[in-house]
Design a protein around this motif. Structure first.
Motif, PDB file in Angstrom:
ATOM      1  N   CYS A   1       0.874  -1.177   0.000  1.00 35.22           N
ATOM      2  CA  CYS A   1       0.000   0.000   0.000  1.00 35.22           C
ATOM      3  C   CYS A   1       0.914   1.230   0.000  1.00 35.22           C
ATOM      4  O   CYS A   1       2.053   1.141  -0.454  1.00 35.22           O
ATOM      5  N   ARG A   2       0.443   2.329   0.508  1.00 32.67           N
ATOM      6  CA  ARG A   2       1.251   3.550   0.508  1.00 32.67           C
ATOM      7  C   ARG A   2       2.442   3.435   1.461  1.00 32.67           C
ATOM      8  O   ARG A   2       3.571   3.713   1.086  1.00 32.67           O
ATOM      9  N   ALA A   3       2.179   3.043   2.725  1.00 33.54           N
ATOM     10  CA  ALA A   3       3.247   3.007   3.722  1.00 33.54           C
ATOM     11  C   ALA A   3       3.413   1.662   4.414  1.00 33.54           C
ATOM     12  O   ALA A   3       4.335   1.488   5.192  1.00 33.54           O
ATOM     13  N   GLY A   4       2.535   0.711   4.144  1.00 28.35           N
ATOM     14  CA  GLY A   4       2.687  -0.625   4.697  1.00 28.35           C
ATOM     15  C   GLY A   4       1.702  -1.023   5.779  1.00 28.35           C
ATOM     16  O   GLY A   4       1.688  -2.171   6.211  1.00 28.35           O
ATOM     17  N   HIS A   5       0.854  -0.107   6.211  1.00 29.80           N
ATOM     18  CA  HIS A   5      -0.086  -0.432   7.288  1.00 29.80           C
ATOM     19  C   HIS A   5      -1.297  -1.212   6.778  1.00 29.80           C
ATOM     20  O   HIS A   5      -1.641  -2.264   7.321  1.00 29.80           O
ATOM     21  N   ARG A   6      -1.944  -0.701   5.736  1.00 33.44           N
ATOM     22  CA  ARG A   6      -3.112  -1.412   5.184  1.00 33.44           C
ATOM     23  C   ARG A   6      -2.717  -2.751   4.597  1.00 33.44           C
ATOM     24  O   ARG A   6      -3.442  -3.744   4.718  1.00 33.44           O
ATOM     25  N   SER A   7      -1.549  -2.789   3.954  1.00 35.27           N
ATOM     26  CA  SER A   7      -1.113  -4.058   3.369  1.00 35.27           C
ATOM     27  C   SER A   7      -0.830  -5.098   4.456  1.00 35.27           C
ATOM     28  O   SER A   7      -1.081  -6.286   4.259  1.00 35.27           O
ATOM     29  N   MET A   8      -0.361  -4.673   5.608  1.00 32.39           N
ATOM     30  CA  MET A   8      -0.165  -5.626   6.710  1.00 32.39           C
ATOM     31  C   MET A   8      -1.518  -6.168   7.173  1.00 32.39           C
ATOM     32  O   MET A   8      -1.660  -7.362   7.450  1.00 32.39           O
TER      33      MET A   8
END
Length: 136
Positions: free
Chosen positions: A95-102
């Motif tokens: 994702c943009r910074a890695g939070h949603r993708s986690m």
């Protein structure tokens, strides 16, 4: 334990999402084995700012995955629902910074995936390390 972020370390697939570097992500999808897929879970309006030029980097928004299931969202995008279920088809979430993708990695594991990784730092980190990124 699944939190590998060093380029030269092997990826540890476990019951927790692996956390991988931009170089590891590129290797999984563009390297010699090249069997992986990067799933960009950003919403369509976010893609205008920054995108990766590759057939193996596909956008399936987080909202779509949450509305159905990962397997169904992949199939609706014309992709194999087998991504993330074996070492032959690893799935990297971004994702943009890695939070949603986690969050999506954890969902994928809950839905039966075993080979799921989160791109550490998202597109922001990837853009600072790699060359195949376009910005508007």
């Amino acid at each position: 334990m699944g939190n590998n972020t060093t380029k030269d370390m092997p990826i540890s697939w476990s019951k927790k999402p692996a956390v991988i570097s931009p170089q590891q992500a590129a290797e999984l999808v563009e390297g010699p084995s090249g069997k992986g897929l990067v799933l960009d879970v950003r919403e369509p309006d976010e893609l205008k700012a920054t995108a990766v030029k590759s057939d193996k980097w596909v956008n399936v928004p987080m909202s779509r995955i949450q509305a159905t299931s990962l397997a169904k969202a992949l199939e609706e995008a014309g992709l194999s629902a087998d991504y993330g279920k074996s070492e032959d088809k690893p799935l990297v979430m971004m994702c943009r910074a890695g939070h949603r993708s986690m969050t999506m990695c954890k969902l994928a594991l809950d839905q039966g995936c075993t080979h799921v990784a989160n791109l550490n730092g998202g597109i922001i980190n990837y853009k600072s390390c790699m060359k195949n990124v376009t910005s508007s």
